[in-house]
Design an enzyme around this catalytic site. Sequence first.
Site, PDB file in Angstrom:
ATOM      1  N   HIS A  63       0.872  -1.183   0.000  1.00  0.00           N
ATOM      2  CA  HIS A  63       0.000   0.000   0.000  1.00  0.00           C
ATOM      3  C   HIS A  63       0.908   1.233   0.000  1.00  0.00           C
ATOM      4  O   HIS A  63       2.006   1.190   0.564  1.00  0.00           O
ATOM      5  CB  HIS A  63      -0.826  -0.056   1.290  1.00  0.00           C
ATOM      6  CG  HIS A  63      -1.910   0.948   1.420  1.00  0.00           C
ATOM      7  ND1 HIS A  63      -1.679   2.272   1.735  1.00  0.00           N
ATOM      8  CD2 HIS A  63      -3.261   0.821   1.301  1.00  0.00           C
ATOM      9  CE1 HIS A  63      -2.845   2.900   1.813  1.00  0.00           C
ATOM     10  NE2 HIS A  63      -3.811   2.053   1.547  1.00  0.00           N
TER      11      HIS A  63
ATOM     12  N   ASP B 171       2.862  -4.693   8.010  1.00  0.00           N
ATOM     13  CA  ASP B 171       1.640  -3.905   7.850  1.00  0.00           C
ATOM     14  C   ASP B 171       0.470  -4.887   7.905  1.00  0.00           C
ATOM     15  O   ASP B 171       0.200  -5.601   6.948  1.00  0.00           O
ATOM     16  CB  ASP B 171       1.704  -3.165   6.495  1.00  0.00           C
ATOM     17  CG  ASP B 171       0.378  -2.514   6.123  1.00  0.00           C
ATOM     18  OD1 ASP B 171      -0.603  -2.662   6.874  1.00  0.00           O
ATOM     19  OD2 ASP B 171       0.336  -1.860   5.059  1.00  0.00           O
TER      20      ASP B 171
ATOM     21  N   GLN C  79      -4.683  -5.197   6.642  1.00  0.00           N
ATOM     22  CA  GLN C  79      -5.658  -6.001   5.918  1.00  0.00           C
ATOM     23  C   GLN C  79      -5.779  -7.403   6.534  1.00  0.00           C
ATOM     24  O   GLN C  79      -6.643  -8.175   6.143  1.00  0.00           O
ATOM     25  CB  GLN C  79      -5.218  -6.083   4.453  1.00  0.00           C
ATOM     26  CG  GLN C  79      -6.328  -6.183   3.442  1.00  0.00           C
ATOM     27  CD  GLN C  79      -7.302  -5.033   3.459  1.00  0.00           C
ATOM     28  OE1 GLN C  79      -8.495  -5.263   3.581  1.00  0.00           O
ATOM     29  NE2 GLN C  79      -6.837  -3.800   3.355  1.00  0.00           N
TER      30      GLN C  79
ATOM     31  N   LYS D  94     -10.754  -1.059   9.986  1.00  0.00           N
ATOM     32  CA  LYS D  94     -10.965  -2.207   9.096  1.00  0.00           C
ATOM     33  C   LYS D  94     -11.366  -3.451   9.882  1.00  0.00           C
ATOM     34  O   LYS D  94     -11.591  -4.506   9.307  1.00  0.00           O
ATOM     35  CB  LYS D  94      -9.705  -2.465   8.269  1.00  0.00           C
ATOM     36  CG  LYS D  94      -9.479  -1.352   7.239  1.00  0.00           C
ATOM     37  CD  LYS D  94      -8.222  -1.519   6.433  1.00  0.00           C
ATOM     38  CE  LYS D  94      -8.069  -0.332   5.484  1.00  0.00           C
ATOM     39  NZ  LYS D  94      -6.789  -0.328   4.791  1.00  0.00           N
TER      40      LYS D  94
ATOM     41  N   CYS E 219      -4.708   2.462  -3.789  1.00  0.00           N
ATOM     42  CA  CYS E 219      -3.478   2.959  -3.147  1.00  0.00           C
ATOM     43  C   CYS E 219      -2.305   2.018  -3.405  1.00  0.00           C
ATOM     44  O   CYS E 219      -1.403   1.892  -2.573  1.00  0.00           O
ATOM     45  CB  CYS E 219      -3.642   3.158  -1.640  1.00  0.00           C
ATOM     46  SG  CYS E 219      -4.889   4.350  -1.197  1.00  0.00           S
TER      47      CYS E 219
HETATM   48  C1  LIG Z   1      -5.846   0.447   4.588  1.00  0.00           C
HETATM   49  C2  LIG Z   1      -4.454   0.036   4.514  1.00  0.00           C
HETATM   50  C3  LIG Z   1      -3.424   0.884   4.938  1.00  0.00           C
HETATM   51  C4  LIG Z   1      -3.670   2.283   5.413  1.00  0.00           C
HETATM   52  O1  LIG Z   1      -4.504   2.297   6.536  1.00  0.00           O
HETATM   53  P1  LIG Z   1      -5.055   3.693   7.100  1.00  0.00           P
HETATM   54  O2  LIG Z   1      -6.151   3.267   8.023  1.00  0.00           O
HETATM   55  O3  LIG Z   1      -5.565   4.466   5.926  1.00  0.00           O
HETATM   56  O4  LIG Z   1      -3.938   4.373   7.786  1.00  0.00           O
HETATM   57  C5  LIG Z   1      -2.140   0.417   4.853  1.00  0.00           C
HETATM   58  N1  LIG Z   1      -1.853  -0.808   4.399  1.00  0.00           N
HETATM   59  C6  LIG Z   1      -2.824  -1.655   3.993  1.00  0.00           C
HETATM   60  C7  LIG Z   1      -2.444  -3.021   3.518  1.00  0.00           C
HETATM   61  C8  LIG Z   1      -4.144  -1.260   4.027  1.00  0.00           C
HETATM   62  O5  LIG Z   1      -5.108  -2.095   3.623  1.00  0.00           O
END
Ligand SMILES: *Cc1c(COP(=O)(O)O)cnc(C)c1O
Length: 404
Positions: free
Chosen positions: A121, A198, A201, A224, A362
């Site tokens: 992302h 990260d 997701q 999320k 993104c």
């Molecule tokens: C949504 C997402 C982000 C960013 O999250 P924010 O809540 O916008 O800070 C980063 N990495 C992944 C894989 C995402 O799905």
Amino acid sequence: MFDIDQIRADFPLLSQQVNGKPLVYFDNGATSQKPKVVLDAIQKYYTEINANIHRGVHTLSQKATDAYENARNIVQKHINAKHNYEVIFTAGTTHGINAVANGFTKYLQKDDEILISALEHHSNIVPWQMLCERTGALLKVIPINENGELILSDFEKQISNKTKIVAVNHISNALGTINPIKYIIDKAHQFGAAVLIDGAQAVPHLKPDVQELDCDFYVFSGHKMCAPTGVGILYGKEEWLQKLPPYQGGGEMIATVTFNKTTYADLPHKFEAGTPNIEAGIALGTAIEYLNTIGFDAIASYEKDLLEYATTKLLEIEGLKIIGTAQQKASVLSFIIDAIHPYDIGTIIDKMGIAVRTGHHCTQPIMDFFNIPGTVRASFAFYNTKEEIDMLVVALKKAKMMLS
Ligand SMILES: *Cc1c(COP(=O)(O)O)cnc(C)c1O
């Protein structure tokens, strides 16, 4: 145990009509809907205990502080962090990654390397590029294959003693690929690199165990995983969090302040400058408890079923191509239909009550790799149903007819 009608009834928003049609919400990869227990937690906070935390001696302030710290403990237990002070409240994933990337500024030198992947992302790309600009370090990228899987043999070639940080996502938001992060973490550690995962997701679909993974940092957003926007978690190993300087200065994060010198507060407060999003933090704890009462095993097997069903049904549409066909996948379906622009498909099926994401998600480098402007992405949550997938298929067929 897994009663889908009961679960759907927990989410007030899901029962509405959009454009005169029953809402089909398939944009869970962008943000999840919120169950009533989470909405109630926010309401309860403001009607019963609203006060600033960690500051007052008065009763309300103590109640608010207790509720907030209780949420931290819920997160700690959920991700199996060793200490509750390794759990830092942030504004979300983006904030967490930036905090870490900034903290590393003084530990990187020219020609050191940062290794990310082609599946990231933008928020796990740009902060590292900015860090490279500040320090002269180099950004390296693990490539992907046609299925949207990381090419591990290439990772093994690129990782070296020059690699200081490896930053990869647990699950790709654009393609749904579940990455072999345990393998990547262990390999990176052999070369002395720190690893940031990260998990934005991943946390809606599985329960990460940060000690078992042995990652140095694990970041995610609340929104999320059924919690409000504006709150997230940065997990960091104690040794790293002690070492890294704070990202922001201000109230709450200090031990003493004089005009000559300020000393920082202990963890976790060192990284929590200013008044946080108190109600969202508390509600994140509630959301995690809610997800755990449903159970991540039940969620995973139900979503796997949805993904398999949707994959089969969608592939019956002529000209539809799924982008992201990894062996290990979460319930995310990215696709294109012939040369029709994803935006046009999204706009037409919205008229039929169906919410999907269209565009580059993104993740522009992924779209470049597949040589497409974007995809239509349907991302499923445990509150979605096969009937909704059937509605998507009907809508896509109509859209295709109108647009070809
Ligand atoms: C949504 C997402 C982000 C960013 O999250 P924010 O809540 O916008 O800070 C980063 N990495 C992944 C894989 C995402 O799905």
